[in-house]
Every structure is written in structure tokens, then in C-alpha cells.
Design a protein around this motif. Structure first.
Motif, PDB file in Angstrom:
ATOM      1  N   VAL A   1       0.849  -1.189   0.000  1.00  0.00           N
ATOM      2  CA  VAL A   1       0.000   0.000   0.000  1.00  0.00           C
ATOM      3  C   VAL A   1       0.884   1.238   0.000  1.00  0.00           C
ATOM      4  CG1 VAL A   1      -1.708   1.325   1.312  1.00  0.00           C
ATOM      5  CG2 VAL A   1      -1.879  -1.170   1.208  1.00  0.00           C
ATOM      6  N   VAL A   2       0.577   2.187  -0.870  1.00  0.00           N
ATOM      7  CA  VAL A   2       1.270   3.474  -0.876  1.00  0.00           C
ATOM      8  C   VAL A   2       0.333   4.485  -0.214  1.00  0.00           C
ATOM      9  CG1 VAL A   2       2.296   5.299  -2.278  1.00  0.00           C
ATOM     10  CG2 VAL A   2       2.528   2.901  -2.970  1.00  0.00           C
ATOM     11  N   PHE A   3       0.833   5.161   0.828  1.00  0.00           N
ATOM     12  CA  PHE A   3      -0.037   6.072   1.568  1.00  0.00           C
ATOM     13  C   PHE A   3       0.729   7.309   2.015  1.00  0.00           C
ATOM     14  CE2 PHE A   3       2.071   3.704   4.853  1.00  0.00           C
ATOM     15  CZ  PHE A   3       2.132   4.539   5.966  1.00  0.00           C
ATOM     16  N   GLU A   4      -0.028   8.367   2.271  1.00  0.00           N
ATOM     17  CA  GLU A   4       0.529   9.581   2.858  1.00  0.00           C
ATOM     18  C   GLU A   4       0.238   9.555   4.346  1.00  0.00           C
ATOM     19  OE1 GLU A   4       0.144  14.479   2.548  1.00  0.00           O
ATOM     20  OE2 GLU A   4      -1.191  13.181   1.391  1.00  0.00           O
ATOM     21  N   THR A   5       1.259   9.857   5.165  1.00  0.00           N
ATOM     22  CA  THR A   5       1.079   9.799   6.612  1.00  0.00           C
ATOM     23  C   THR A   5       0.159  10.921   7.081  1.00  0.00           C
ATOM     24  OG1 THR A   5       3.051  11.155   6.977  1.00  0.00           O
ATOM     25  CG2 THR A   5       3.347   8.777   6.953  1.00  0.00           C
ATOM     26  N   ARG A   6      -0.631  10.628   8.119  1.00  0.00           N
ATOM     27  CA  ARG A   6      -1.540  11.628   8.675  1.00  0.00           C
ATOM     28  C   ARG A   6      -0.762  12.705   9.408  1.00  0.00           C
ATOM     29  NH1 ARG A   6      -1.706  11.515  14.054  1.00  0.00           N
ATOM     30  NH2 ARG A   6      -1.708   9.575  15.277  1.00  0.00           N
ATOM     31  N   TRP A   7      -1.441  13.774   9.766  1.00  0.00           N
ATOM     32  CA  TRP A   7      -0.847  14.861  10.521  1.00  0.00           C
ATOM     33  C   TRP A   7      -0.661  14.421  11.973  1.00  0.00           C
ATOM     34  CZ3 TRP A   7       0.312  19.498   8.015  1.00  0.00           C
ATOM     35  CH2 TRP A   7       0.790  20.522   8.832  1.00  0.00           C
ATOM     36  N   ALA A   8       0.547  14.556  12.500  1.00  0.00           N
ATOM     37  CA  ALA A   8       0.805  14.173  13.889  1.00  0.00           C
ATOM     38  C   ALA A   8       0.081  15.123  14.830  1.00  0.00           C
ATOM     39  CB  ALA A   8       2.298  14.184  14.168  1.00  0.00           C
ATOM     40  N   MET A   9      -0.490  14.572  15.891  1.00  0.00           N
ATOM     41  CA  MET A   9      -1.168  15.417  16.878  1.00  0.00           C
ATOM     42  C   MET A   9      -0.159  16.186  17.729  1.00  0.00           C
ATOM     43  SD  MET A   9      -4.382  13.092  18.156  1.00  0.00           S
ATOM     44  CE  MET A   9      -3.541  11.517  18.136  1.00  0.00           C
ATOM     45  N   SER A  10       1.003  15.599  17.986  1.00  0.00           N
ATOM     46  CA  SER A  10       2.060  16.273  18.739  1.00  0.00           C
ATOM     47  C   SER A  10       2.741  17.299  17.840  1.00  0.00           C
ATOM     48  CB  SER A  10       3.089  15.252  19.236  1.00  0.00           C
ATOM     49  OG  SER A  10       2.453  14.157  19.869  1.00  0.00           O
ATOM     50  N   TYR A  11       3.164  18.393  18.442  1.00  0.00           N
ATOM     51  CA  TYR A  11       3.831  19.446  17.678  1.00  0.00           C
ATOM     52  C   TYR A  11       5.254  19.001  17.346  1.00  0.00           C
ATOM     53  CZ  TYR A  11       6.142  23.892  16.654  1.00  0.00           C
ATOM     54  OH  TYR A  11       6.878  24.900  16.066  1.00  0.00           O
ATOM     55  N   MET A  12       5.573  18.923  16.062  1.00  0.00           N
ATOM     56  CA  MET A  12       6.874  18.458  15.590  1.00  0.00           C
ATOM     57  C   MET A  12       7.872  19.607  15.679  1.00  0.00           C
ATOM     58  SD  MET A  12       6.176  15.317  14.942  1.00  0.00           S
ATOM     59  CE  MET A  12       7.554  14.758  13.970  1.00  0.00           C
ATOM     60  N   ARG A  13       8.374  19.826  16.867  1.00  0.00           N
ATOM     61  CA  ARG A  13       9.259  20.958  17.152  1.00  0.00           C
ATOM     62  C   ARG A  13      10.668  20.741  16.612  1.00  0.00           C
ATOM     63  NH1 ARG A  13      13.280  23.258  18.482  1.00  0.00           N
ATOM     64  NH2 ARG A  13      13.600  24.775  20.153  1.00  0.00           N
ATOM     65  N   GLY A  14      11.105  19.484  16.487  1.00  0.00           N
ATOM     66  CA  GLY A  14      12.486  19.180  16.145  1.00  0.00           C
ATOM     67  C   GLY A  14      13.258  18.801  17.396  1.00  0.00           C
ATOM     68  N   PRO A  15      14.578  18.584  17.280  1.00  0.00           N
ATOM     69  CA  PRO A  15      15.383  18.172  18.443  1.00  0.00           C
ATOM     70  C   PRO A  15      15.241  19.133  19.612  1.00  0.00           C
ATOM     71  CG  PRO A  15      16.656  17.933  16.429  1.00  0.00           C
ATOM     72  CD  PRO A  15      15.389  18.640  16.044  1.00  0.00           C
ATOM     73  N   LEU A  16      15.141  18.572  20.820  1.00  0.00           N
ATOM     74  CA  LEU A  16      14.972  19.358  22.037  1.00  0.00           C
ATOM     75  C   LEU A  16      16.293  19.444  22.792  1.00  0.00           C
ATOM     76  CD1 LEU A  16      11.621  17.820  23.359  1.00  0.00           C
ATOM     77  CD2 LEU A  16      11.907  19.865  21.952  1.00  0.00           C
ATOM     78  N   SER A  17      16.572  20.614  23.335  1.00  0.00           N
ATOM     79  CA  SER A  17      17.757  20.779  24.169  1.00  0.00           C
ATOM     80  C   SER A  17      17.485  20.186  25.551  1.00  0.00           C
ATOM     81  CB  SER A  17      18.109  22.260  24.298  1.00  0.00           C
ATOM     82  OG  SER A  17      17.095  22.937  25.048  1.00  0.00           O
TER      83      SER A  17
END
Length: 764
Positions: free
Chosen positions: A436-452
């Protein structure tokens, strides 16, 4: 309104990219055969992985997330209100400057983007609230006390209930990772260092004894055995050389940088997966701040603990827990054997039987052990950087297909992989016939990037173990209410003076040895227990039993009570103690009426809730599978009938068309014959009769087509009704299971008065 993707036991991952654009629901049970996520930087791997973990949390499935890059902590950035103020502390000021806007404007823009992105995928703030309430989310920082540390080096505990294979694997992993920390790359078979440390651990663990690092160092200098194999210890590893190893380990112990490894919560997989009240945990373990050697040490230790925990579980086909590692490059190479490889391979081969799903991810698909990864039943392939990467992934997919016995079209998959875009993945599930080829849904968590580390610190909340819990978290014991736990430090009693000697005016404390018999058919309880109590004497010379303390053992010295001193008081003291224990002493058990399970002796309420939740999940999954199998046959028969009806329509239409053409020819021939041969000629009369019959047949065939269409419409409606009936049955079977919210019955088991035997009363 409830969306179609709100189906427990199935993970909402995205939307298909074919013409139907149907949502992609992944059966969580398939994850017990493990999964592999591959894709270049920016392909959307982290978003897919976090979406999967969000779905697991909603379904009550706990997870451990190993985070080498520092961005999995984003799963804690849950903002149900989706206001700019929620995003304001987490947006990047540098991004605002580049866009020539203020930070507040960037926060407002980000909040809007997240609201619209979620809405596009049928999600909203209410679903984020549901996520936040479904599990406890934690971030741990081993080796660093600025976050929430994990205690690794303080002790090397013996694996509980380990068989010989588990014991051996745990020893190899522990020793390899410990030697790696001091820069010794040791072979388990040929290295003297490895063999010596393994022998030390084996000699102690076999007896059930845990070891501290200090004890290990002392045993290196002075081993607890005289021989290794057939050689004397001095011949195998002279004391001068052993002292060098001891000094290396001692340097590790003395180093200020390693003091953090000896602080924090003990490394315990059960605690990482569940809070004390039984709630599932999503435990992110950030190791981005560690050196390569420290990462290898920790990952190996965690994988070894996971193997030991796994082997203590009962078998199940339902998903019990998830172990996710965000980047396995360097931990699972094709030829080398780092300490992490053996326990990871063990998990890939054996964890399925215990309901543990292993999910691995990488952006470096070349240097991996694809023979080991052939144990992964599901592959998620995103955009790849080079053709070499693609060919290696295709090799892996081919091996996994061969392992599962499924079909694999290499050229077709190759073509699909070449056209993947951002956030678009090919899912190859061994349980399904087609990829199956699919597009991933929108994550509910905020994708901030790497955290310090500072940002991680701001996310850390008090653990459930640090906050009052409504549930009992210590095993039920036969103790009276008001008796301190035997594990508490002895409090000073009112009549005990904290001096080296006791004055003549201060009466001694009284100690009692009691045998208690607990019997209950409902809980299958039939045990005798010996308890020790210590009580001070009140002003009138009577033991104050309600304020007594329960001891784990008798004091080292006790004095018998002289009959001349006590008179008949001892007999009375025994009776008062018996009466008090009869009223107050009890064992607490819990029972779940639905699963008909009862807690075991020594099992905490939180542990029992976890066990009940797993049993209910297994029952739910079995019910769902039974419904699917029942309706699969019904839908298959209805579908076959529907297809036959559709085929009949096509046949009837084709025959009607043929009759129409034949009728046209017959009428043409009759008309032409009447012109050339006369209307009344015998031949023309026959031709006209044939044309009339053909016209009649056209009408009949049209009627047959209409009847076939009517029958097909009935079958189509019947098929749709069966589908709706199946969906309703599945919806009814999908019970939401929250261990902390389970309604349990409490069972109290008290001893009979005749089953309370005061065996001895003496002076402390």
C-alpha cells in the motif's frame, strides 16, 4: 462526530494514494511481527513513528522510545486548545527572523497551520485531549541529572526468573557494555577481561545475588573462585594484570562524569511501560547527549533488561508493548558484533510470542544486517537518497517476503519506490497480499524538532511514584492497619531512649512471634506466615499493640520473660495480641468480574490492573478476529453472488445487443425482398415473420436485462448491509481499555481466631 479511524486495535496511519483515497488502518497485532521504517532525512520517518506511538497510547499500549537524535520528546508537546500561546515557547526565534516576523506572529501562524493540518485529517483538539489522558508521557535522560536520570551503574541485579539462556545473554550484554565504557573491545570467547567478568557475574547471579560496581571491582582483584575452566585463576589471569582491569573500572567509578549513572530511578522495563497505578507509559529515553561508548552501553543494558522482562511474560498474540528505536545505524551492522546486536536479534526472533512489537528506523539503509531484519513483518519505505540505498532496501524486502512466504515483485516495488514524495510511504505488510502506498496523517504532537536538555527539563513532571496514588503499590501483606511497613526504618518508640544504655525506670519493649494462617477459596489462598511485632509498654505496663511495628526479623538478642517477673501477664498479653490481629490483620486481593481474574499473593494493585488490561485486550482481539472471520465468509459469498449478478447483466446486455442487430438485419432483408420479389412472395413472408420474431425477442431480452439489474441491485444492497452489520459488530467489540479506570472488586482475607498462634513473647 466519531471518525471512521476511531477503531481500537487498529492504528490510523494516513490515507492511500490510489484512486480510492481510503484511510489506512494498520492492525496493531501485525506489529508483534515487528516493523522497519526506512527513509532519507526529511522523508517523514519521525512523523510516521510518532503517529504510530500516538495511536498506541490511545489504544492503551505502552511503549519505550529510544531517542538518539533528541526529537522523540516532541510527543510530549500536546496542545489540545491549539492556541498561539501554547506554541509560543516552542517556536524558533531564528525562523521568525528569517521570515521577518515577530515570534508572536510565528506562533499564531504555527497554531493555524496545526489546526488546519489536523482538520484536513479529521482530527481536532478533542482527539489530542484523548491522547493526553490515555497514557503517562515521560522523558528520561540517562547519564544526566539535569533531566530525569536512570540508575544504571549502581548495581548489576540478577535477572529474575531467568533460565540458563537468558542468564547467559544478560551476562554477555552486561559485560560487553561495561568493558566498552572503559574502552575495552572484548570478544566474549577469547578476551580474558570478558571471561573473568562473565564468570564473576555468573557465580553471583546463579545464587540470585546482585552486584554493585564496587563489588565487581573487588572480585576482579580477588575472584570468588579458584579456577576458570581447568586453569588456576593465577595462570589464566595473573593478579598483576587483574589489578590493571580493576584500576580501569575504579577510574570509571571515581569519575565525576559517571556519578549521574548512579542516580535516578532504577532501570526497570516494567516501570518504563506502566505507572504504579497501571496506566500505560510512553517513555522517551533521550540519549542524544551521550558519547558513542555511553550510548552503546546504555542501549545494550536496556535491550538486555527488555529480554529479561520479555521472558517473564506469558505468551499472547495481542500487542502488549512496543520498543521503538529511532536510528539503529551502528547498533545492528551486517558483519561486526557490537554488544547491542545479540539482544536486539533475540528480540526480533522471540518477542513476537510475548506480544512485544519491535519498531526500528534508519536513514542509513546500507550498513544493516538484513538477514536479521528479515524477521520484520512490516516495512515502511519512504523516499531514499541513492539507488544503492534502494537496492539494499529491496534486498531486505525480498528477504522478509521469503521469510514470510509471501509474493514479492521486485520490479514493481522498484518502480513505486522511485516515485515516492515527502511523507509518502510504501507499506509492505506480510499479512496483506499487496503493498500500500499512503501519505502519513498529521501528527497530533507538535513536531518541534530536536529538544535541548533545558527544554527537556521543562517538560519533566513529577512521576506517578512521586505523587500520591489512589492505588496500593506495595504487595498486600498480612499486617494490621496502622502497622508500619517492615521496610520502613525503625521509628523511636515513646518509651525507647536513644542512648547506649537503658535506665532502670525505662521498661523494655516487648517482641512477639506470631504464626498466621490465611485461607480463602475465592482467591485460592492457603498460606501460613510468620510475623514479628515489637511494642512498647504503656503507663500501666501493657503492650501497646495498636502502635506496634512489624519487623522483618527478630532483634539479634531477646530476653525471655521470667514467670516471677511477669506472672500471668504473658498469657493476657497473648490474648490481647490475638484479639487485636483478629480485628485488624488482613490480606487484600482484587478481582475482575469480567475476566474472572484474581490478584496473586504479593501482586500489587497496579500490576494486577496491567494484567487484567492485557487479558481484556486479548479477549477483545479474539472477539474481533472471530467477527472478521464470520463476516469474511458471509461477505465473500455475498460478493461472489454480486459479481455473478453483474456478469449476468453484461451477458444479458450483450445478448440483447446481438438480438437487436439480428432484428435489424431481418427487417432489412424483408424490406429489400419486398422491393425486389414482391410483398406477397412466399420467401418474403418468411423473412417478415422472422423479423417480427426478432423484434419480440428484443423486448424479452430487454426485460431480462432489467430483471438482472434488479437482482444485482438487491445483492449490492445486501452486501452493503452486511458490511454495515460487520462494522457495527466490530465497533461493539472495540472496548477502550484503561488499566487505571478498571472497576475491580476488593476481597479481604482474614485469619480465623484459631489460626492466630502467638508462639513467643519476650523482651527486646
Amino acid at each position: 462526530m466519531e471518525q471512521d479511524f476511531e477503531k481500537l486495535g487498529a492504528f490510523y496511519l494516513g490515507r492511500r494514494q490510489d484512486g480510492d483515497k481510503d484511510i489506512v488502518m494498520y492492525d496493531s497485532r501485525h506489529l508483534t511481527t515487528h516493523a522497519m521504517i526506512v527513509g532519507m532525512t526529511g522523508s517523514g520517518k519521525t512523523g510516521l513513528a510518532l503517529s504510530m506511538m500516538e495511536e498506541a497510547a490511545i489504544d492503551g499500549v505502552p511503549a519505550i522510545l529510544i531517542d538518539p537524535k533528541g526529537d522523540l520528546g516532541n510527543i510530549l508537546l500536546q496542545f489540545p486548545d491549539l492556541t498561539p500561546a501554547d506554541f509560543r515557547p516552542w517556536v524558533d526565534e531564528a525562523d521568525a527572523k528569517r521570515a521577518s516576523i515577530t515570534v508572536d506572529e510565528l506562533a499564531e501562524k504555527t497554531a493555524k497551520t496545526w489546526r488546519e493540518g489536523l482538520a484536513k485529517w479529521g482530527q481536532d483538539g478533542d482527539r489530542i485531549r484523548r491522547l493526553a489522558s490515555s497514557a503517562e508521557f515521560c522523558v528520561f535522560t540517562p547519564g544526566d541529572t539535569t533531566g530525569r536520570p536512570l540508575q544504571i551503574l549502581k548495581s548489576f541485579d540478577a535477572p529474575k526468573g531467568a533460565d540458563e539462556i537468558t542468564l547467559r545473554d544478560s551476562i554477555i550484554s552486561s559485560v560487553s557494555s561495561l568493558l566498552g565504557l572503559v574502552g575495552v573491545q572484548a570478544d566474549p570467547v577469547q578476551s580474558r577481561e570478558h571471561i573473568l567478568l562473565s564468570a564473576i557475574l555468573y557465580s553471583q547471579w546463579k545464587q540470585g545475588n546482585g552486584l554493585t560496581l564496587e563489588q565487581i571491582i573487588n572480585f576482579v582483584a580477588t575472584p570468588p573462585f579458584a579456577k576458570i575452566g581447568v586453569f588456576d585463576i593465577e595462570a589464566f589471569y595473573p593478579s598483576k594484570d587483574r589489578m590493571k582491569l580493576a584500576m580501569q573500572l575504579n577510574g570509571l567509578l571515581a569519575s565525576p562524569g559517571f556519578s549521574a549513572w548512579r542516580e535516578g530511578e532504577p532501570l526497570n522495563v516494567a516501570s518504563l511501560l506502566h505507572a504504579p497505578d497501571g496506566r500505560p507509559r510512553i517513555s522517551v529515553i533521550s540519549i542524544a547527549h551521550l558519547s558513542d561508548a555511553e550510548r552503546m552501553f546504555f542501549v545494550t543494558a536496556l535491550l538486555g533488561e527488555t529480554v529479561s522482562w520479555m521472558r517473564r511474560q506469558t505468551g499472547t498474540s495481542s500487542l502488549r508493548a512496543i520498543l521503538y528505536m529511532d536510528e539503529i545505524f551502528g547498533y545492528f551492522p551486517p558483519t561486526a558484533n557490537p554488544p547491542s546486536k545479540a539482544p536486539m536479534l533475540t528480540l526480533l526472533k522471540q518477542a513476537r510470542a510475548f506480544g512485544l512489537g519491535v519498531v526500528l528506523s534508519t536513514q542509513n539503509p546500507v550498513d544493516l544486517d538484513y538477514k536479521g531484519l528479515s524477521n520484520c513483518g512490516t516495512w515502511f519505505i519512504g523516499r531514499l537518497q541513492t539507488d544503492r540505498d534502494k537496492q539494499r532496501v529491496l534486498d531486505g524486502l525480498e528477504g522478509a517476503a521469503a521469510e514470510s512466504g509471501s509474493k514479492f515483485d521486485r520490479s514493481a516495488i522498484d518502480k513505486v519506490l522511485s516515485g515516492l514524495g515527502k511523507r509518502v510511504f510504501l507499506m509492505r505488510d506480510a499479512a496483506d497480499d499487496e503493498p500500500v502506498v499512503f501519505e502519513t496523517r498529521w501528527a497530533m504532537s507538535y513536531m518541534r524538532g530536536p529538544l535541548s536538555m533545558a527544554e527537556i527539563r521543562s517538560l519533566i513532571k513529577p512521576s506517578a511514584s512521586e505523587m500520591p496514588s489512589p492505588f496500593q503499590t506495595e504487595p498486600a501483606t498480612a499486617q494490621a492497619s496502622g502497622f508500619p511497613s517492615p521496610f520502613d526504618a525503625f521509628p523511636a518508640t515513646a518509651t525507647t531512649q536513644q542512648t547506649d544504655s537503658r535506665t532502670e525506670e525505662t521498661p523494655p519493649d516487648i517482641v512477639a512471634t506470631v504464626r498466621l494462617h490465611f485461607v480463602n477459596a475465592k482467591t485460592s489462598t492457603d498460606v501460613w506466615e510468620t510475623r514479628y511485632y515489637r511494642a512498647s509498654l504503656d503507663a500501666e505496663g501493657w503492650p501497646d499493640w495498636p502502635r506496634s511495628e512489624e519487623l522483618d526479623e527478630l532483634p539479634s538478642t531477646v530476653r525471655a520473660i521470667s514467670a516471677m517477673v511477669a506472672g500471668n501477664k504473658v498469657s493476657t498479653w497473648q490474648k490481647t495480641l490475638t484479639s487485636y490481629l483478629y480485628q485488624e490483620c488482613a490480606l487484600a486481593f482484587w478481582r475482575d468480574a469480567e475476566s474472572k481474574l484474581t490478584s496473586a499473593r504479593g501482586e500489587t494493585e497496579g500490576e494486577f490492573r496491567v494484567r487484567v488490561a492485557q487479558a481484556r485486550r486479548e479477549a477483545r482481539d479474539a472477539a474481533v478476529e472471530k467477527i472478521r472471520e464470520t463476516y469474511r465468509l458471509k461477505l465473500q459469498r455475498a460478493g461472489d453472488a454480486m459479481r455473478r449478478a453483474d456478469d449476468k447483466i453484461e451477458r444479458e446486455k450483450a445478448m440483447a445487443k446481438q438480438k437487436k442487430a439480428a432484428s435489424a438485419i431481418s427487417w432489412g432483408t424483408a424490406i429489400l425482398g419486398s422491393i425486389l420479389g414482391g410483398v406477397a412472395s412466399v420467401g418474403n413472408v418468411r423473412r417478415v415473420g422472422s423479423a417480427v420474431r426478432s423484434s419480440t425477442m428484443i423486448g424479452k431480452k430487454n426485460q431480462d436485462v432489467a430483471q438482472a439489474e434488479e437482482s444485482a441491485e438487491i445483492l449490492h444492497k445486501r452486501y452493503e448491509a452486511l458490511q454495515a452489520e460487520c462494522e457495527e459488530a466490530l465497533k461493539a467489540a472495540h472496548e477502550e481499555i484503561n488499566p487505571a479506570a478498571l472497576a475491580l472488586d476488593s476481597i479481604t482475607v482474614r485469619p480465623r481466631k484459631t489460626d492466630i498462634l502467638v508462639e513467643r513473647i519476650a523482651y527486646a
